[in-house]
Design an enzyme around this catalytic site. Sequence first.
Site, PDB file in Angstrom:
ATOM      1  N   TRP A  46     -13.537 -62.304   0.941  1.00 44.14           N
ATOM      2  CA  TRP A  46     -14.081 -61.515   2.044  1.00 44.14           C
ATOM      3  C   TRP A  46     -14.193 -60.077   1.562  1.00 44.14           C
ATOM      4  CZ3 TRP A  46     -16.147 -63.390   6.314  1.00 44.14           C
ATOM      5  CH2 TRP A  46     -16.391 -62.529   7.375  1.00 44.14           C
ATOM      6  N   PHE A  79      -6.009 -64.443   4.664  1.00 45.91           N
ATOM      7  CA  PHE A  79      -5.130 -65.369   5.364  1.00 45.91           C
ATOM      8  C   PHE A  79      -4.772 -66.571   4.487  1.00 45.91           C
ATOM      9  CE2 PHE A  79      -3.942 -68.315   8.841  1.00 45.91           C
ATOM     10  CZ  PHE A  79      -3.081 -67.484   9.544  1.00 45.91           C
ATOM     11  N   GLU A  80      -5.651 -66.915   3.551  1.00 46.15           N
ATOM     12  CA  GLU A  80      -5.421 -68.061   2.667  1.00 46.15           C
ATOM     13  C   GLU A  80      -4.599 -67.716   1.431  1.00 46.15           C
ATOM     14  OE1 GLU A  80      -8.457 -68.770   5.479  1.00 46.15           O
ATOM     15  OE2 GLU A  80      -8.581 -67.245   3.897  1.00 46.15           O
ATOM     16  N   LEU A 102      -8.816 -57.559   1.636  1.00 47.81           N
ATOM     17  CA  LEU A 102      -9.129 -56.501   2.601  1.00 47.81           C
ATOM     18  C   LEU A 102      -9.191 -57.140   3.981  1.00 47.81           C
ATOM     19  CD1 LEU A 102     -10.010 -53.577   3.273  1.00 47.81           C
ATOM     20  CD2 LEU A 102     -12.366 -54.291   2.790  1.00 47.81           C
ATOM     21  N   VAL A 103      -8.298 -56.708   4.856  1.00 51.39           N
ATOM     22  CA  VAL A 103      -8.259 -57.219   6.231  1.00 51.39           C
ATOM     23  C   VAL A 103      -8.810 -56.126   7.139  1.00 51.39           C
ATOM     24  CG1 VAL A 103      -6.801 -58.128   8.079  1.00 51.39           C
ATOM     25  CG2 VAL A 103      -6.206 -58.588   5.684  1.00 51.39           C
ATOM     26  N   VAL A 104      -9.948 -56.421   7.767  1.00 51.64           N
ATOM     27  CA  VAL A 104     -10.579 -55.414   8.631  1.00 51.64           C
ATOM     28  C   VAL A 104     -10.655 -55.922  10.059  1.00 51.64           C
ATOM     29  CG1 VAL A 104     -11.906 -54.445   6.727  1.00 51.64           C
ATOM     30  CG2 VAL A 104     -12.928 -56.214   8.146  1.00 51.64           C
ATOM     31  N   ARG A 110      -6.756 -59.326  16.497  1.00 55.88           N
ATOM     32  CA  ARG A 110      -6.120 -58.112  15.987  1.00 55.88           C
ATOM     33  C   ARG A 110      -5.894 -58.240  14.492  1.00 55.88           C
ATOM     34  NH1 ARG A 110      -5.206 -53.856  19.152  1.00 55.88           N
ATOM     35  NH2 ARG A 110      -3.451 -53.394  17.812  1.00 55.88           N
ATOM     36  N   SER A 135       1.459 -57.189  -3.601  1.00 55.57           N
ATOM     37  CA  SER A 135       0.359 -57.155  -2.653  1.00 55.57           C
ATOM     38  C   SER A 135      -0.527 -55.927  -2.823  1.00 55.57           C
ATOM     39  CB  SER A 135       0.896 -57.176  -1.221  1.00 55.57           C
ATOM     40  OG  SER A 135      -0.179 -57.042  -0.319  1.00 55.57           O
ATOM     41  N   HIS A 149     -18.001 -45.789   3.692  1.00 58.59           N
ATOM     42  CA  HIS A 149     -16.730 -46.520   3.731  1.00 58.59           C
ATOM     43  C   HIS A 149     -16.615 -47.480   2.549  1.00 58.59           C
ATOM     44  CE1 HIS A 149     -14.711 -46.018   7.897  1.00 58.59           C
ATOM     45  NE2 HIS A 149     -15.100 -44.863   7.395  1.00 58.59           N
TER      46      HIS A 149
END
Length: 187
Positions: A46, A79-80, A102-104, A110, A135, A149
């Site tokens: 992602w 998440f994986e 990258l968690v957006v 949330r 991490s 960005h």
Amino acid sequence: MNQMLQDPQTETSQPTQTPPPVPQEPAPAHPRFAKPQRVAFVQACWHRDVVEEARIAFMKEAEARHLTHVDVFEVPGSFEIPLHAQVLAKTRRYTAIVAAGLVVDGGIYRHEFVADTVIKALMDVQLRTEVPVFSAVLTPQQFHETEVHYDFFRRHFSIKGVEVAAACAETLHGLERLRGQVAAGIV
């Protein structure tokens, strides 16, 4: 009509000075490992164009720190990563595992929940398996799909790649020393 912007006499009357060469600092000498280390790098796909900057920087810094055996694995999203990290740790082929993602805020759930879950799961993996897990899974407070960005986070992931390579190498050196001391009965 061609006009000269400067008077030719002025140009020749002033001596040209070249700045003295700046001495280059030698690359830092990083300690070598007693045994070869094998590292797994698990990367979320992602926002791959952003996250891969961490991998590229990690690989370069890892090589400078004598971590030359790095296997790269890709997963769909952050998440994986923990399950993949756990399976890799249980193989005992790897002395360390590095996670990058990258968690957006996608607006549906949330993103802090996802990031917190991933980080806690990675910690659980390393504590259960005694294989260190690092991490570079980042969660910005705001991420807008604009070029500004994207550029900012590409640079940021590059910095994080170097930092996680340093942390990985230093931790592996520390564990190598600690395990030697335990084997010798010192600790």
